[in-house]
Enzyme design. Structure first.
Site, PDB file in Angstrom:
ATOM      1  CE  LYS A  50      -3.901  -1.907   2.641  1.00  0.00           C
ATOM      2  NZ  LYS A  50      -4.969  -1.721   1.660  1.00  0.00           N
ATOM      3  NE  ARG A  67     -11.013  -9.717  -1.800  1.00  0.00           N
ATOM      4  CZ  ARG A  67     -11.503  -8.844  -2.672  1.00  0.00           C
ATOM      5  NH1 ARG A  67     -11.779  -9.230  -3.900  1.00  0.00           N
ATOM      6  NH2 ARG A  67     -11.694  -7.588  -2.343  1.00  0.00           N
TER       7      ARG A  67
HETATM    8  N1  BES Z   1      -8.054  -3.844   4.454  1.00  0.00           N
HETATM    9  C1  BES Z   1      -8.203  -3.470   3.107  1.00  0.00           C
HETATM   10  C2  BES Z   1      -9.491  -2.694   2.849  1.00  0.00           C
HETATM   11  C3  BES Z   1      -9.515  -1.260   3.302  1.00  0.00           C
HETATM   12  C4  BES Z   1      -8.968  -0.265   2.551  1.00  0.00           C
HETATM   13  C5  BES Z   1     -10.161  -0.925   4.467  1.00  0.00           C
HETATM   14  C6  BES Z   1      -9.041   1.058   2.949  1.00  0.00           C
HETATM   15  C7  BES Z   1     -10.256   0.380   4.857  1.00  0.00           C
HETATM   16  C8  BES Z   1      -9.690   1.377   4.106  1.00  0.00           C
HETATM   17  C9  BES Z   1      -8.245  -4.693   2.227  1.00  0.00           C
HETATM   18  O1  BES Z   1      -7.449  -5.742   2.629  1.00  0.00           O
HETATM   19  C10 BES Z   1      -7.758  -4.264   0.886  1.00  0.00           C
HETATM   20  O2  BES Z   1      -6.634  -3.890   0.790  1.00  0.00           O
HETATM   21  N2  BES Z   1      -8.644  -4.322  -0.100  1.00  0.00           N
HETATM   22  C11 BES Z   1      -8.303  -3.903  -1.414  1.00  0.00           C
HETATM   23  C12 BES Z   1      -8.903  -4.922  -2.355  1.00  0.00           C
HETATM   24  C13 BES Z   1      -8.441  -4.767  -3.776  1.00  0.00           C
HETATM   25  C14 BES Z   1      -6.980  -5.069  -3.893  1.00  0.00           C
HETATM   26  C15 BES Z   1      -9.266  -5.707  -4.630  1.00  0.00           C
HETATM   27  C16 BES Z   1      -8.884  -2.508  -1.665  1.00  0.00           C
HETATM   28  O3  BES Z   1      -9.995  -2.240  -1.225  1.00  0.00           O
HETATM   29  O4  BES Z   1      -8.191  -1.723  -2.287  1.00  0.00           O
HETATM   30 MN    MN Z   2      -5.470  -5.528   1.966  1.00  0.00          MN
END
Ligand code: BES
Ligand code: MN
Ligand code: ZN
Length: 483
Positions: A260, A334
């Site tokens: 990230k 997931r």
């Molecule tokens: N934990 C994150 C989701 C998240 C992002 C929660 C921002 C709160 C704020 C999750 O594991 C994630 O990174 N999801 C990705 C999924 C994508 C790669 C399909 C997302 O939402 O960008």
């Molecule tokens: Mn994630």
């Protein structure tokens, strides 16, 4: 904060602060013997969330805080917010203890009002002070005067509000202090506190035996081992229904190799909020003792990049044999949920399965911070969760999972892939569609709490950037209605 219950007729004891509730257009009714300057009563309108602090002229209270509930029969959410405003104000003026006199404001539904008052007071007084050299003053004790029905509600609200605070404490705890092993300790502590609750913890060895390749692939990049926590609550009477809750317990989500951006990465300590909610629910179950069997699964892990970590393109296999292409290592929630849901389906066989997860950034775009997105395979279940959202002030909004969302999650090299194709959008729905593969025919709801778990600003009883404990009161309300 500690709440004590006093009968409506009991004499007021000496107090630094007396809190009284007022209604719009009705002159505030003070307890006998308490007098304040007439001007304070005259200038207080009683509108929703209005406050007026005044010195007392006579009686056992040093100061009096009047709070407005607005016109007519107040909504419970207004009551919660007002109670929180009161305890926050009490803390601000340095009062160590306060008395809340409810007078005759509550006629009908006194139990609900009592619960809302205590919830608001408990939640409004929450603070994480463990790491501060000098902690700000918070209200330590609140005595609530009311009739028997109202006080019975207060006792419940103390439990549900306290459980919300536990979830928030776990959420706000930094990731170096709230590791998967710390989630395990919390679960064990909760189970130790109640004869009705037991806990089993699957470690990596046990999960390897069960072939939980999806969950284990996420923790491989971290030096912290993963666990699958299984709490179960069994009521004294044989229960008619068995509910299983599954909470994402990712104690830190760096994204892994699909790392990230560094801005706001600190917020990813909140990626265990679903797990925190499940633990909060269990702490309250021990005290509320509903006639429902409840199981709680918390897959808990870190998601970190290193030489052992998942690589984009890797294929992993969940415990039910489903193979998954990990096209983005940041879609890790997931993966850990896949094994937990499949495990629930195969070993717990619940009547209802509900998962809570900070699953997608997309749900923040769709619904913001005040609402939880709800998806699943059972309209009635989602309707019941929406109703519990209305009852608790933890708003829930339905989102779709349609055939084309599911089709989009089919893999090329594996049965599934963990992200959709770039043009699809609807990231929350495709996330839900992925999970739907692991629940079989069990009535199931997926609550995406990525927006609602922190950052909410509307409600006085929880604060801004910090965790909200969302899910705890929502699910307790749902569970109690199933008993
Ligand atoms: N934990 C994150 C989701 C998240 C992002 C929660 C921002 C709160 C704020 C999750 O594991 C994630 O990174 N999801 C990705 C999924 C994508 C790669 C399909 C997302 O939402 O960008
Ligand atoms: Mn994630
Ligand atoms: Zn995550």
């Amino acid at each position: 904060m500690k709440i004590t219950c006093k009968s409506a007729a009991a004499r007021l004891t000496k107090t630094e602060l007396l809190v009284v509730l007022g209604k719009e257009g009705v002159k505030v009714n003070l307890p006998a013997g308490v007098t304040v300057p007439e001007i304070a009563l005259e200038t207080f309108g009683g509108t929703e969330r209005e406050t007026r602090l005044t010195d007392a002229i006579g009686g056992p209270a040093k100061r009096v805080l009047m709070i407005g509930l607005g016109k007519g029969e107040p909504e419970l959410e207004v009551v919660r917010r007002c109670a929180a405003i009161a305890v926050k104000k009490a803390g601000k003026i340095g009062a160590g203890s306060a008395v809340l006199w409810t007078g005759a404001v509550f006629g009908r539904k006194a139990g609900g009002f009592g619960q809302a008052l205590a919830e608001g007071a408990m939640m409004g007084s929450y603070q994480l002070t463990d790491f501060l050299r000098k902690a700000p003053t918070v209200l330590g004790r609140l005595a609530i005067h009311g009739d028997a029905a109202l006080l019975a509600g207060v006792r419940r609200g103390e439990i549900t509000g306290g459980a919300n605070c536990l979830a928030r404490r776990l959420q706000d705890m930094p990731a170096n202090h709230m590791r998967p092993r710390d989630m395990v300790s919390e679960a064990r502590r909760i189970a130790r506190g109640s004869a009705a609750i037991t806990v089993t913890v699957l470690d990596e060895k046990a999960m390897t035996r069960l072939k939980m390749g999806a969950l284990l692939s996420v923790s491989r990049g971290s030096s912290e081992p993963a666990y699958l926590i299984h709490l179960s609550y069994k009521p004294a009477k044989k229960a008619r229904r068995k509910i299983c809750l599954v909470g994402k317990g990712l104690t830190f989500d760096s994204g892994g190799i699909s790392i990230k951006p560094s801005a706001k990465m600190d917020e990813m300590k909140y990626d265990m909020s679903g797990g925190a909610a499940v633990l909060g629910v269990f702490q309250a179950l021990a005290a509320l003792k509903p006639d429902v069997e409840v199981h709680g699964l918390v897959p808990t892990s870190e998601n970190m990049p290193d030489g052992m970590a998942n690589k984009p393109g890797d294929v992993v296999t969940a415990c039910d044999g489903t193979s998954i292409e990990v096209l983005n290592t940041d879609a890790e929630g997931r993966l850990i949920l896949a094994d937990a849901l499949a495990h629930a389906r195969r070993t717990i066989k619940p009547d209802v399965l509900i998962d809570l997860a900070t699953l997608t950034g997309a749900v923040v775009v769709a619904l913001g911070h005040e609402l939880t997105g709800a998806m699943g395979n059972d309209e009635a279940l989602i309707g019941a969760l929406v109703a519990s959202g209305q009852a608790t002030g933890e708003g829930v909004w339905p989102l779709p999972i349609l055939e084309f969302h599911k089709r989009d999650m089919k893999g090329k090299v594996g049965d599934l892939r963990n992200i959709s194709s770039p043009g699809t959008g609807a990231g929350s729905s495709t996330g839900g569609a992925f999970l739907s593969n692991f629940v079989g025919d069990i009535p199931w709801a997926h609550l995406d709490i990525a927006g609602s778990a922190w950052g909410a600003t509307e409600r006085d009883y929880q604060g801004g950037a910090l965790g909200t404990g969302v899910g705890v009161r929502l699910l307790l309300d749902y569970i109690e209605k199933q008993g």
